[in-house]
Structure formats: C-alpha cells, structure tokens
Design a protein around this motif. Structure first.
Motif, short mmCIF file in Angstrom:
data_model
loop_
_atom_site.label_atom_id
_atom_site.label_comp_id
_atom_site.label_asym_id
_atom_site.label_seq_id
_atom_site.Cartn_x
_atom_site.Cartn_y
_atom_site.Cartn_z
N GLY A 177 0.99 -1.21 0.00
CA GLY A 177 0.04 0.08 0.11
C GLY A 177 0.82 1.12 -0.02
O GLY A 177 0.69 2.21 -0.78
N GLU A 178 1.94 1.26 0.84
CA GLU A 178 2.82 2.54 0.78
C GLU A 178 3.30 2.64 -0.39
O GLU A 178 3.61 3.65 -1.14
N ARG A 179 3.79 1.69 -1.20
CA ARG A 179 4.63 1.66 -2.38
C ARG A 179 3.57 2.06 -3.49
O ARG A 179 4.05 2.86 -4.36
N GLY A 180 2.56 1.34 -3.44
CA GLY A 180 1.41 1.89 -4.48
C GLY A 180 1.10 3.26 -4.37
O GLY A 180 0.95 3.86 -5.70
N ALA A 181 0.75 3.83 -3.19
CA ALA A 181 0.54 5.17 -3.06
C ALA A 181 1.86 6.10 -3.59
O ALA A 181 1.65 7.13 -4.26
N GLU A 182 3.12 5.54 -3.43
CA GLU A 182 4.13 6.40 -3.83
C GLU A 182 3.97 6.23 -5.46
O GLU A 182 4.28 7.60 -6.19
N ARG A 183 3.85 5.27 -5.95
CA ARG A 183 3.72 5.30 -7.64
C ARG A 183 2.60 6.14 -8.07
O ARG A 183 2.52 6.94 -9.15
N LEU A 184 1.45 6.39 -7.35
CA LEU A 184 0.18 6.89 -7.66
C LEU A 184 0.48 8.50 -7.72
O LEU A 184 0.32 9.08 -8.53
N LEU A 185 1.14 8.93 -6.69
CA LEU A 185 1.70 10.45 -6.32
C LEU A 185 2.69 10.85 -7.56
O LEU A 185 2.50 11.97 -8.07
N ALA A 186 3.41 9.91 -8.01
CA ALA A 186 4.42 10.35 -8.90
C ALA A 186 3.99 10.35 -10.17
O ALA A 186 4.32 11.07 -11.06
N GLN A 187 3.08 9.43 -10.65
CA GLN A 187 2.18 9.18 -11.87
C GLN A 187 1.02 10.16 -12.07
O GLN A 187 0.71 10.73 -13.06
N VAL A 188 0.51 10.55 -11.10
CA VAL A 188 -0.70 11.57 -10.90
C VAL A 188 -0.65 12.43 -9.80
O VAL A 188 -1.23 12.01 -8.78
N PRO A 189 0.08 13.62 -9.99
CA PRO A 189 0.21 14.43 -8.85
C PRO A 189 -0.88 15.34 -8.49
O PRO A 189 -1.11 15.54 -7.35
N ASP A 190 -1.82 15.33 -9.25
CA ASP A 190 -3.37 15.83 -8.70
C ASP A 190 -4.33 14.83 -8.47
O ASP A 190 -5.57 14.98 -8.43
N LEU A 191 -3.90 13.72 -7.82
CA LEU A 191 -4.52 12.70 -7.10
C LEU A 191 -5.54 13.16 -6.08
O LEU A 191 -5.25 13.99 -5.19
N ASP A 192 -6.75 12.85 -6.18
CA ASP A 192 -7.58 13.54 -5.04
C ASP A 192 -8.50 12.39 -4.18
O ASP A 192 -9.09 12.80 -3.30
N ALA A 193 -8.18 11.06 -4.90
CA ALA A 193 -8.93 9.97 -3.96
C ALA A 193 -8.18 8.80 -4.43
O ALA A 193 -7.71 8.58 -5.31
N VAL A 194 -8.35 7.67 -3.38
CA VAL A 194 -7.71 6.43 -3.72
C VAL A 194 -8.65 5.30 -3.11
O VAL A 194 -8.96 5.61 -2.03
N PHE A 195 -9.01 4.39 -4.03
CA PHE A 195 -9.66 3.31 -3.56
C PHE A 195 -8.79 2.26 -3.43
O PHE A 195 -8.09 1.77 -4.34
N VAL A 196 -8.81 1.77 -2.29
CA VAL A 196 -7.52 0.87 -1.75
C VAL A 196 -8.35 -0.68 -1.59
O VAL A 196 -9.21 -0.64 -0.79
N ALA A 197 -8.04 -2.01 -2.15
CA ALA A 197 -8.60 -2.86 -2.13
C ALA A 197 -8.37 -3.62 -0.95
O ALA A 197 -9.22 -4.93 -0.47
#
Length: 343
Positions: A240-260
């Motif tokens: 989960g930590e690493r996944g969020a790191e990748r999301l932030l790097a790929q999508v700087p304007d991320l405003d929500a995350v659905f985590v499985a």
C-alpha cells in the motif's frame, strides 16, 4: 465413572453404560451420537441426560474406524506464514470457522502452505483421509490445490470464487465487484475526479472483481480510466505504501484512492502523510474489509464491510452439507459501505 470388576479401578463409561442408564438400545445411543436421525425426541433427551450423568465422552478414534471419517476439518491458507500473522482478515475467518464448527463438536486444524513443497505435503496429508473436508482461504490462479483436492473427491469450500474452476468447487464470497462499485460511487459523490486505486493481487478473485467494479463505475460516469491511476498490490501494508508512492509520482493531482484492502490502505495513509497530503481534505481514501486495521488507522478508515461472521458460518454450513453428500454450492453475500473520517 463406572467401577470395573478388577481391582476396584474406575474405567471410563461406555456406550453400553449410557444405553443402560437411558433405558434404550445401544443402537439408539449410536444414532444419537451420529446426528440423531430416526430417534424420537424423548429417546434423544433420555440419551443426552444419560451422557451427562455418566460423563460419557465419545471415543473419536474408535468412531472414525467405524464411519471412515476423521471428525475434523482443515483450514488451509495457501499464503506465506507471515501473511497469516500480518493480515487480520485471516484470523477473523479462522476464529469464525472455529466457533461455527465447535457447535458441531468438530475440531479445526490450521494448515499453512505458502510454498510449493508445503502445498504438496499438505495435499498428500489431506487426500490420505486425515480430515473430512477443507476450508480453503486465499487461492491464486495457477495454484493447483483446489483442483487437486476437488479431483480427489475431498469436500472443499473456498473463501472467494476459485478462478477457472467454474462449478467444480463450492465457495462463499462477499460481493467484491458490487462493493468496489459502491466505494467508487461514494468517492465520486464527494466531488473527486482523479480517483486512483491500489488493487489486490490480480491472480485472485478479490483483486480481479474489485478492480472491475472500480473501472465500471468510472466508465459509467464518463471518466476515462487512466492506466496511471491503477497500481497493483498484494494486500500487505508495504504494498500500500509503495502503491501510493507510484500513484503520487504518476498522478500529482490525485484527489482520492480506492484501496482493495484496509491493511494496504494503512500503508497508503502513511505515504500520504509523508508526502504532506491531508486526508480527507486533499486526498480521500476508501478501503475494503472493515477489518481491525480500519479502526487502527489515523484517520479511521471509510471502508466496505465484508460480513466475515456470515462468511465463516456459511463456509462451515456448506462444507458440512457437502461432507454429508450434498452437491457443490455457491453463496455470495452483500457488502456494506461504512463511512468514517478518511473520506
């Protein structure tokens, strides 16, 4: 306890002692002990009272020689041992199955098989008749255990729909796809539009179905599903930590995350805090499970509740029915959105 004829030593009470005390035949006692079929309520009560009075205890070994059954069930987790101790869902399921079987006076054997060698050994053990049936938890595609046990005629119930086995194997599952749809709709209702997801393993039914539900709702809402918004995890907090790191790097304007899973969501929260993103003001986070990890999070986690008590009870019910000769069955249970501080 009954006195023996030699030396005055006490011997354990026998089925004959129970029959004599109850005033019924030995066969009637035997039928009561094996489920109470073809026994009148009065006779059953008399036998139960005699058992309590004499202190009779069933000799499981002797009965197994007669019935061909072990009178035990296996709880098989096909994951590395560390997953069992890290992921609270496994312990919740184990406790629920243990309690459900205890009502039938059936012990549950915990079996961990995270490697190929362990799976081979445990499959040999099971197919040799050491348990009457198996409750299978966490079955990845390509893992041959479910198919091998099914082909060997071992009664089997999986937690989650086994991939590629169709109706060969009974299963009990939460409605993963519908739950993912509900969570994604909830995030959209908050005005969020750059919604990423950290998936479960995509070789498991939960991973596949939760990703599908997320994709469907975004598509229905006219939102392009950008591949940069999707990263995979393995249900561990670190993924989960690493996944969020990748999301932030790929999508700087991320405003929500659905985590499985809730455990992965705790890892996502850690990364967001490290990155200076406020939850839920900057990024809303939704999990899946409503496990103890959801309440241990800061902020407490909005999540999809899986009915673990019902899942456990249904797995046991379906397995005992199958041991008794019934056909395979599938049970799908609804999930429920639980809103907390993270959205």
């Amino acid at each position: 306890m009954t006195m023996s004829n030699t030396g005055g030593r006490r011997r354990p009470p026998t089925i004959h002692d129970v029959a004599r005390e109850a005033g019924v035949s030995r066969g009637t006692v035997s039928r009561v002990l094996n489920g109470g079929h073809y026994v009148s309520p009065a006779a059953q009560e008399a036998v139960n009272a005699a058992i309590r009075k004499t202190g009779y205890v069933v000799n499981r070994h002797a009965r197994s020689l007669i019935t061909g059954r072990s009178d035990s069930v296996g709880f098989l987790l096909t994951e590395p041992q560390e997953k069992f101790f890290e992921d609270p869902n496994f312990n919740v399921l184990l406790r629920g199955c243990t309690q459900a079987l205890a009502a039938h006076d059936i012990p549950l054997l915990l079996m961990l098989a995270g490697t190929e060698d362990e799976r081979r050994r445990i499959t040999r053990y099971i197919t040799s008749g050491h348990v009457d049936g198996v409750l299978l938890v966490s079955s990845h595609s390509g893992n041959p255990v479910a198919e091998e046990l099914s082909e060997a005629g071992v009664p089997l119930v999986a937690c989650g729909k086994p991939i590629g086995l169709g109706s060969k194997v009974s299963y009990v599952a939460a409605d993963d796809r519908d739950g993912a749809r509900d969570m994604t709709r909830h995030l959209l209702s908050l005005g969020r539009r750059r919604i990423g997801t950290v998936t479960g393993p995509l070789d498991t039914p939960g991973g596949i179905e939760r990703l599908a539900g997320y994709r469907e709702v975004l598509a229905e809402s006219g939102i392009d599903v950008d591949d940069d918004l999707i990263v995979s995890g393995d249900y561990s907090r670190l993924s989960g930590e690493r996944g969020a790191e990748r999301l932030l790097a790929q999508v700087p304007d991320l405003d929500a995350v659905f985590v499985a899973s809730d455990l992965m969501a705790r890892g996502v929260l850690t990364t967001l805090e490290r990155a200076g993103r406020r939850v839920p003001e900057d990024v809303a986070v939704g999990g899946f499970d409503d496990s103890p990890a959801a309440l241990a999070s800061s902020p407490e986690l909005t999540t999809m509740r899986q009915p673990f008590d019902r899942i456990s009870a249904e797995m046991v019910r379906v397995l005992l029915a199958q041991i008794g000769g019934e056909d395979t069955a599938a049970v799908i249970l609804p999930t429920e959105l639980v809103k907390r501080e993270s959205t």
